[in-house]
Motif scaffolding. Sequence first.
Motif, short mmCIF file in Angstrom:
data_model
loop_
_atom_site.label_atom_id
_atom_site.label_comp_id
_atom_site.label_asym_id
_atom_site.label_seq_id
_atom_site.Cartn_x
_atom_site.Cartn_y
_atom_site.Cartn_z
N LYS A 28 11.09 3.67 34.02
CA LYS A 28 10.03 3.65 34.99
C LYS A 28 8.71 3.59 34.14
O LYS A 28 7.58 2.87 34.58
CB LYS A 28 9.86 5.54 35.20
N ILE A 29 8.33 3.41 32.67
CA ILE A 29 7.39 3.16 32.14
C ILE A 29 7.37 1.57 31.82
O ILE A 29 6.29 0.89 32.17
CB ILE A 29 7.34 3.86 30.70
N ALA A 30 8.28 1.09 31.61
CA ALA A 30 8.49 -0.69 31.47
C ALA A 30 8.20 -1.41 32.60
O ALA A 30 7.67 -2.41 32.47
CB ALA A 30 9.67 -1.06 30.57
N ILE A 31 8.62 -0.69 33.76
CA ILE A 31 8.72 -1.69 34.84
C ILE A 31 7.02 -1.58 35.53
O ILE A 31 6.85 -2.39 36.42
CB ILE A 31 9.36 -0.66 36.03
N GLU A 32 6.35 -0.96 35.07
CA GLU A 32 4.84 -1.01 35.29
C GLU A 32 4.17 -2.29 34.64
O GLU A 32 3.13 -2.77 35.25
CB GLU A 32 4.05 0.08 34.82
N SER A 33 4.93 -2.90 33.73
CA SER A 33 4.52 -4.19 33.12
C SER A 33 5.30 -5.21 33.39
O SER A 33 4.83 -6.53 33.35
CB SER A 33 4.34 -4.03 31.61
N PHE A 34 6.54 -5.15 33.53
CA PHE A 34 7.68 -6.18 33.79
C PHE A 34 8.56 -6.20 34.77
O PHE A 34 8.59 -5.01 35.22
CB PHE A 34 8.57 -6.37 32.32
N SER A 215 -0.99 -8.84 30.50
CA SER A 215 -1.47 -7.24 30.86
C SER A 215 -0.43 -6.27 30.61
O SER A 215 -0.55 -5.13 31.15
CB SER A 215 -1.45 -7.55 32.41
N SER A 216 0.63 -6.63 29.81
CA SER A 216 1.60 -5.50 29.56
C SER A 216 0.84 -4.34 28.44
O SER A 216 -0.01 -4.86 27.69
CB SER A 216 2.81 -6.11 28.80
N THR A 217 1.61 -3.23 28.48
CA THR A 217 0.98 -2.18 27.97
C THR A 217 1.80 -1.82 26.72
O THR A 217 2.82 -2.26 26.59
CB THR A 217 0.74 -1.00 28.76
N LEU A 218 1.22 -1.02 25.57
CA LEU A 218 2.07 -0.74 24.50
C LEU A 218 3.02 0.25 24.92
O LEU A 218 4.06 0.12 24.47
CB LEU A 218 1.15 0.04 23.62
N PRO A 219 2.77 1.28 25.78
CA PRO A 219 3.80 2.16 26.04
C PRO A 219 4.95 1.23 26.85
O PRO A 219 6.23 1.98 26.46
CB PRO A 219 3.27 3.09 27.27
N TRP A 221 6.13 -1.50 25.89
CA TRP A 221 6.87 -2.36 25.06
C TRP A 221 7.54 -1.27 24.05
O TRP A 221 8.76 -1.46 23.44
CB TRP A 221 5.89 -3.12 23.96
N LEU A 222 6.97 0.11 23.76
CA LEU A 222 7.80 1.00 23.22
C LEU A 222 8.84 1.55 23.90
O LEU A 222 9.94 2.08 23.35
CB LEU A 222 6.55 2.07 23.06
N ALA A 223 8.65 1.25 25.31
CA ALA A 223 10.12 1.71 26.10
C ALA A 223 11.15 0.94 26.04
O ALA A 223 12.27 1.45 26.09
CB ALA A 223 9.39 2.04 27.61
N ILE A 224 10.66 -0.58 26.00
CA ILE A 224 11.71 -1.36 25.87
C ILE A 224 12.30 -1.21 24.52
O ILE A 224 13.69 -1.33 24.16
CB ILE A 224 11.27 -2.89 26.00
N ALA A 225 11.52 -1.08 23.38
CA ALA A 225 12.04 -0.63 22.06
C ALA A 225 13.15 0.57 21.86
O ALA A 225 13.87 0.39 21.21
CB ALA A 225 10.88 -0.71 21.19
N HIS A 226 12.76 1.62 22.71
CA HIS A 226 13.30 2.59 22.79
C HIS A 226 14.95 2.33 23.59
O HIS A 226 15.98 2.71 22.99
CB HIS A 226 12.74 3.91 23.49
N MET A 227 14.71 1.57 24.55
CA MET A 227 16.10 1.27 25.16
C MET A 227 17.12 0.25 24.20
O MET A 227 18.04 0.25 24.22
CB MET A 227 15.79 0.67 26.63
N SER A 228 16.23 -0.59 23.29
CA SER A 228 17.09 -1.57 22.66
C SER A 228 17.59 -0.70 21.46
O SER A 228 18.79 -0.91 21.22
CB SER A 228 16.05 -2.54 21.99
N VAL A 229 17.09 0.20 20.83
CA VAL A 229 17.37 0.71 19.57
C VAL A 229 18.27 2.00 19.97
O VAL A 229 19.56 2.03 19.55
CB VAL A 229 16.38 1.30 18.92
N PHE A 230 17.82 2.98 20.66
CA PHE A 230 18.54 4.06 20.99
C PHE A 230 19.54 4.02 22.19
O PHE A 230 20.85 4.51 21.81
CB PHE A 230 17.74 5.42 21.14
N VAL A 231 19.37 3.56 23.18
CA VAL A 231 20.03 3.40 24.42
C VAL A 231 20.94 2.34 24.07
O VAL A 231 22.33 2.64 24.80
CB VAL A 231 19.40 3.12 25.73
N THR A 232 20.81 1.33 23.65
CA THR A 232 21.75 0.33 23.20
C THR A 232 22.48 0.28 22.33
O THR A 232 23.67 0.38 22.20
CB THR A 232 21.24 -1.14 23.67
N VAL A 233 21.71 -0.13 21.19
CA VAL A 233 22.54 -0.04 19.74
C VAL A 233 23.12 1.27 19.44
O VAL A 233 24.54 1.25 19.30
CB VAL A 233 21.46 -0.45 18.59
#
Length: 309
Positions: A28-34, A215-219, A221-233
Amino acid sequence: MDRKKRWMIYGMLTLATSTWGSAFIAGKIAIESFDPATISFLRFWGAALLLFPIMWIVEKNIPKITKKDWALFALLGLTGIAIYNICFFLASKYAPVIKSSLFIGANPMLIMLLSGLLLKETITKRNVIGLLLAFSGAVTIITEGNMMVLFTLQFELIDFILLGALVSWALYSVIGRAVLQKFSSIVSTTYAVGFGTLFLLPFSLYEKPWENFGSSTLPAWLAIAHMSVFVTVIGFILYYYGIQKIGVAKASIFINVMPVSAVVMATIFLGETLTFTTMVGAIFVVTGVYVGTTVKRQKDLATAHAKTG
């Protein structure tokens, strides 16, 4: 398998599916930018950057990879990474949330059926009862206790997309079981993510993601990083490890933990209300997982006696 190790695996599967619940919040956070495909690509590209070095460091004796193995890895990436995520995000955009959630909640049933038919796994009465209890709890949470909502749902073309998500994840789980007979969970996850990232690239490029970078926000990018590290890896490696140790049918029951996790995290991070109905549903899920994954005490004693006798 001794009782202590079995419960450790159950804990790992609970952690894995709980992190998947957090993906709803992060999404929900990431979809606001990408756009959706770009989020998926960035998520798995980031995961791949972590997974390959981890695999090279941890796995010293990787079995020789044959052409058939490469084909299976590619199939894992196509089903569980590319097709599933594309279908999931399309459904999130065009299908009612209740319908999307119900299709995802039905995943363990299809996985259990396929594991019995294709992998010849033993499906016990306790497995089935536990799965039905857990699914009932998930449905209670999704519908907020109003089961009559189910009768208002009508057939739509988007249902084929939802069916694609359902089948693709089931195939990912079942094919993964076959791959895990030769390779570790880290190796299997790494190559699946690698191929899936390649398959997602053209869809991401179609969305022209570079136009949103400014126009992307820091939150986001952090949301995508969370999905990369915790959700996926972490999540995918633990899920595949669980499949490797206890089988697809049992491991799939833990998928019902995902809506419970999503609701709890929405309450904590998004300020949503945790209702009594949700708590009742969560109790059904926990009970179902317990019933479906534990063996009778008599069986444990008989097994232990056979080993020592």
